[in-house]
Scaffold this motif. Structure first.
Motif, short mmCIF file in Angstrom:
data_model
loop_
_atom_site.label_atom_id
_atom_site.label_comp_id
_atom_site.label_asym_id
_atom_site.label_seq_id
_atom_site.Cartn_x
_atom_site.Cartn_y
_atom_site.Cartn_z
N VAL A 36 22.76 1.67 124.62
CA VAL A 36 23.84 2.60 124.96
C VAL A 36 23.80 2.77 126.48
O VAL A 36 22.76 3.09 127.06
N THR A 89 28.40 7.94 121.42
CA THR A 89 28.94 6.61 121.13
C THR A 89 29.55 6.54 119.74
O THR A 89 30.59 5.92 119.54
N ASN A 124 31.62 -3.75 121.86
CA ASN A 124 31.15 -2.45 122.31
C ASN A 124 31.92 -1.36 121.60
O ASN A 124 33.10 -1.51 121.30
N GLN A 169 23.45 10.23 123.96
CA GLN A 169 24.24 9.03 124.23
C GLN A 169 24.66 8.34 122.93
O GLN A 169 25.80 7.93 122.78
N VAL A 170 23.72 8.22 121.99
CA VAL A 170 24.02 7.57 120.71
C VAL A 170 25.02 8.41 119.92
O VAL A 170 25.98 7.88 119.35
N ILE A 217 22.73 -1.29 116.61
CA ILE A 217 22.95 -0.83 117.98
C ILE A 217 21.83 -1.40 118.84
O ILE A 217 20.67 -1.32 118.49
N GLY A 263 28.34 1.66 123.65
CA GLY A 263 27.29 1.18 122.76
C GLY A 263 27.44 -0.32 122.54
O GLY A 263 28.50 -0.78 122.13
N ASP A 317 30.23 6.78 127.21
CA ASP A 317 29.11 6.02 126.67
C ASP A 317 29.62 4.74 126.00
O ASP A 317 30.56 4.78 125.21
N SER A 359 35.64 7.40 119.51
CA SER A 359 35.24 6.09 120.02
C SER A 359 36.14 4.98 119.48
O SER A 359 36.67 5.08 118.38
#
Length: 71
Positions: free
Chosen positions: A57, A8, A23, A4-5, A54, A42, A40, A13
């Motif tokens: 997420v 992101t 975000n 997920q990180v 961060i 963040g 995703d 992104s």
């Protein structure tokens, strides 16, 4: 969580600032392992002016959930 990180912070992104909440959102969907394709989001902690971190997420767009185990 690591996937997920990584998703992101991918080059696809974009930054979205809505009502003071910042975000980082991946526009490319990824598979979450449960048959869903999610974007995703963040969320950042901005209380420290020179060091944003961060905070969380969140996968958005999941419809199929993991089955809960009954004990």
């Amino acid at each position: 969580m690591v996937a997920q990180v990584e998703s992101t912070f991918s080059p696809q992104s974009v930054i979205i600032n809505h009502l003071g909440k910042v975000n980082l959102v991946n526009q490319t969907k990824r598979s979450d392992g449960y048959g869903n394709f999610v974007n995703d989001h963040g969320a950042f902690e901005l209380s420290k002016p020179n060091a944003p971190e961060i905070f969380s997420v969140i996968p958005k767009g999941d419809r199929t959930m993991q089955k809960k185990k009954g004990y």
